[in-house]
Design a protein around this motif. Structure first.
Motif, PDB file in Angstrom:
ATOM      1  N   VAL A 257       0.832  -1.208   0.000  1.00  0.00           N
ATOM      2  CA  VAL A 257       0.000   0.000   0.000  1.00  0.00           C
ATOM      3  C   VAL A 257       0.866   1.257   0.000  1.00  0.00           C
ATOM      4  CG1 VAL A 257      -0.246   0.251   2.514  1.00  0.00           C
ATOM      5  CG2 VAL A 257      -2.062   1.059   1.014  1.00  0.00           C
TER       6      VAL A 257
ATOM      7  N   PRO B 278      -0.890   3.415  -3.063  1.00  0.00           N
ATOM      8  CA  PRO B 278      -1.956   3.916  -2.187  1.00  0.00           C
ATOM      9  C   PRO B 278      -3.220   4.269  -2.976  1.00  0.00           C
ATOM     10  CG  PRO B 278      -0.358   5.645  -2.596  1.00  0.00           C
ATOM     11  CD  PRO B 278       0.168   4.420  -3.292  1.00  0.00           C
TER      12      PRO B 278
ATOM     13  N   GLY C 222      -7.880  -1.337  -2.038  1.00  0.00           N
ATOM     14  CA  GLY C 222      -7.062  -2.333  -1.355  1.00  0.00           C
ATOM     15  C   GLY C 222      -6.587  -3.480  -2.210  1.00  0.00           C
TER      16      GLY C 222
ATOM     17  N   TRP D  19      -3.922  -3.763  -5.659  1.00  0.00           N
ATOM     18  CA  TRP D  19      -2.620  -4.315  -5.320  1.00  0.00           C
ATOM     19  C   TRP D  19      -2.322  -5.553  -6.162  1.00  0.00           C
ATOM     20  CZ3 TRP D  19      -3.727  -4.427   0.670  1.00  0.00           C
ATOM     21  CH2 TRP D  19      -3.894  -3.109   1.109  1.00  0.00           C
TER      22      TRP D  19
ATOM     23  N   GLU E 192      -6.820  -4.527   6.701  1.00  0.00           N
ATOM     24  CA  GLU E 192      -6.744  -4.155   5.288  1.00  0.00           C
ATOM     25  C   GLU E 192      -7.692  -3.007   4.945  1.00  0.00           C
ATOM     26  OE1 GLU E 192     -10.318  -6.800   5.261  1.00  0.00           O
ATOM     27  OE2 GLU E 192      -8.453  -6.655   6.390  1.00  0.00           O
TER      28      GLU E 192
ATOM     29  N   CYS F 248      -7.828  -0.273   6.359  1.00  0.00           N
ATOM     30  CA  CYS F 248      -7.040   0.956   6.402  1.00  0.00           C
ATOM     31  C   CYS F 248      -6.545   1.323   5.006  1.00  0.00           C
ATOM     32  CB  CYS F 248      -5.847   0.782   7.342  1.00  0.00           C
ATOM     33  SG  CYS F 248      -6.277   0.358   9.050  1.00  0.00           S
ATOM     34  N   GLY F 249      -6.236   0.307   4.197  1.00  0.00           N
ATOM     35  CA  GLY F 249      -5.770   0.542   2.837  1.00  0.00           C
ATOM     36  C   GLY F 249      -6.885   0.718   1.834  1.00  0.00           C
TER      37      GLY F 249
ATOM     38  N   ALA G 270      -7.362   4.387   0.970  1.00  0.00           N
ATOM     39  CA  ALA G 270      -6.055   5.037   0.808  1.00  0.00           C
ATOM     40  C   ALA G 270      -6.149   6.429   0.197  1.00  0.00           C
ATOM     41  CB  ALA G 270      -5.142   4.157  -0.052  1.00  0.00           C
TER      42      ALA G 270
ATOM     43  N   ILE H 197      -0.824   4.568   6.574  1.00  0.00           N
ATOM     44  CA  ILE H 197      -1.620   3.339   6.480  1.00  0.00           C
ATOM     45  C   ILE H 197      -0.863   2.117   7.002  1.00  0.00           C
ATOM     46  CG2 ILE H 197      -2.769   1.760   4.883  1.00  0.00           C
ATOM     47  CD1 ILE H 197      -3.690   4.209   3.312  1.00  0.00           C
TER      48      ILE H 197
END
Length: 514
Positions: free
Chosen positions: A84, A88, A92, A96, A232, A234-235, A238, A248
């Motif tokens: 992340v 960002p 999520g 990625w 996750e 939190c991401g 982003a 993060i």
């Protein structure tokens, strides 16, 4: 050797370099971002939902599964932190996986993770049903539980739709209420209602029957597996966090540290407050948490505690919805699924994707209503949700490992340095073991389809997704970058300070932990 351009230090410029222009506002502070992950992980929700099942299955030693799962998921969080920090992007695991491997891999990762998130929302609101009934004095029937679940879902949806600032404030309030409630309840139980000493944690009290205890412990480990995801989220937001490459990864680790400690303390105090383990194990006491609260706090006090518990459930649902809606928005922004135009509709005034939020309400609501046909709906939803989330996680972990072996070196503000590869391998080993444990059949007397319901659910979701992906070829739509982690990874931001050491310190020394 290819010369790479530096990543712009400005958040929006970095995002533009990754191929996106964000519509979100960066209104989410470090503590709000952490609170979002914490309330998604929710120690109270996770423990209260699965406590009775795990204690009845393996007795007090089931608490050790929290430690095992916590260490395993911390490894996953460290891997995610590196990813992340470099990517960002809202959504999520989908973006990625897309950047680390490619379009098809990213598409399937997003599909599995989104389906699991929606089932998780359904499982959480359904698990809140008995507590809603207890608070308002209703009989905990299936219909009452469903009605309470739908009301909770509606409230969460309204709050989420008010925007990032309101969501951030609600997440912080939820965190404070949950952590205070966990500490106050736990301490009070240990002081006034403790029936056992520490030796109880090494005694199964007959749980597991005549078979080998390991089988019972692994089945009860659902409490640990179900507990440790949420970091996750939190991401997932982003694009709503200033300086996401630093903040993060920090929020992810704090979610594991603080959330895990709080969950373990809640479980610890509840176990020592059970007066008769035999009654729980035999099924005579199917609701040990409710009985403990009634005995320790009285009818009025227990209702106050239940009200705090319901705040935790509400906060958890809001965080899950935020994660699911951002995932759906990101998926739709890259034109990966039908209804993409609606999913990417954005409210400039509230800075939220309203139709993505609506989808994160309607689908879980339908799942809850459909749960009437199952006699064990909660455990099945929890088990499938945990498996789906773990599959999504491990698809990213595997993609990261593959990319590393092909030459990818994380270039964000958070790096593990030489510990990146061993942490990545260990995270993959843990995740695969956890998934096997979740799928393992444990009720030989049940019909085969019921015995393998979790695995069958995963096969159906992946199979349906694969058919749709290949038939619609939606992974070919959109022009978002993909599979560029190895060949096109940008250089680190100038002046970055890594949260865990440096990527390649002179002499290959170990990274410093701050």
């Amino acid at each position: 050797m290819t010369t790479k351009s530096p990543v712009p230090a400005d958040d929006d410029a970095q995002l533009a370099a990754l191929g996106y222009t964000s519509e979100f506002k960066r209104d989410m502070s470090l503590w709000a971002n952490f609170s979002l992950g914490f309330t998604y992980l929710s120690p109270v929700v996770g423990i209260y939902t699965v406590f009775a099942f795990s204690l009845a299955t393996a007795g007090p030693p089931m608490i050790w599964s929290l430690l095992i799962a916590g260490v395993g998921q911390l490894l996953v969080a460290l891997v995610f932190g590196e990813i992340v920090a470099q990517y960002p992007v809202a959504g999520g695991v989908y973006p990625w996986a897309r950047r680390l491997w490619g379009r098809k891999w990213g598409w399937m990762t997003g599909w599995v993770y989104l389906m699991a998130l929606l089932v998780t929302i359904a499982g959480v609101i359904y698990g809140a049903g008995p507590y809603i009934a207890a608070l308002f004095g209703f009989a905990p029937t299936v219909n009452n539980s469903i009605a309470g679940a739908l009301i909770l879902l509606a409230i969460a949806t309204v709050i989420n739709n008010l925007g990032t600032k309101i969501l951030s404030a609600a997440a912080v309030i939820g965190f404070v209420a949950e952590i205070i409630g966990a500490i106050v309840v736990g301490v009070w139980l240990l002081i006034t209602h403790r029936h056992h000493g520490l030796g109880a944690f090494f005694d199964s009290f007959g749980a597991g029957g005549e078979g080998h205890y390991t089988a019972a412990f692994l089945a009860a480990a659902l409490i640990g597996v179900y507990q440790y995801y949420g970091f996750e989220a939190c991401g997932d937001v982003a694009e709503e966090v200033p300086d996401p490459g630093r903040r993060i990864p920090t929020s992810m680790r704090r979610t594991i540290y603080i959330g895990g400690a709080a969950a373990s303390f809640v479980c610890f105090s509840l176990i020592l407050s059970v007066s008769d383990f035999g009654a729980v194990i035999s099924g005579e006491d199917p609701d040990p948490v409710g009985r403990i609260l009634d005995e320790a706090f009285g009818s009025v006090g227990s209702k106050i505690i239940i009200a705090v518990v319901l705040i935790s459930f509400l906060s958890c649902v809001m965080s899950l919805q935020a994660a699911a809606s951002r995932m759906a928005y990101s998926y739709g922004r890259d034109k990966m699924i039908f209804g993409s135009r609606a999913l990417t509709k954005f409210s400039e005034r509230r800075s939220v994707p309203p139709y993505a939020l609506l989808a994160a309400a309607v689908i879980p609501g339908l799942l809850v209503v459909g749960s009437k046909i199952s006699t064990d709906a909660l455990n099945k939803m929890v088990s499938f949700a945990a498996l789906g989330i773990y599959i999504g996680f491990q698809m990213v972990v595997l993609a990261a490992l593959r990319a590393r072996l092909k030459g990818w070196r994380p270039t964000g503000k958070f790096q593990l340095g030489r510990w990146g590869l061993p942490a990545n391998v260990a995270a993959l080993v843990y995740g695969v073991a956890a998934m096997v444990n979740l799928c393992w059949p444990r009720t030989p007397g049940a019909p085969w389809y019921d015995n393998y319901i979790v695995l069958l659910g995963a096969v159906v979701v992946i199979g349906a997704g694969g058919i749709y992906m290949l038939a619609a070829r939606s992974y070919l739509r959109g022009d978002a970058p993909h599979g560029d982690a190895v060949a096109g990874a940008p250089m680190p931001v100038s002046g970055s300070v890594e949260a865990v050491g440096t990527a390649r310190e002179p002499g290959g020394s170990a990274p410093r932990v701050h």
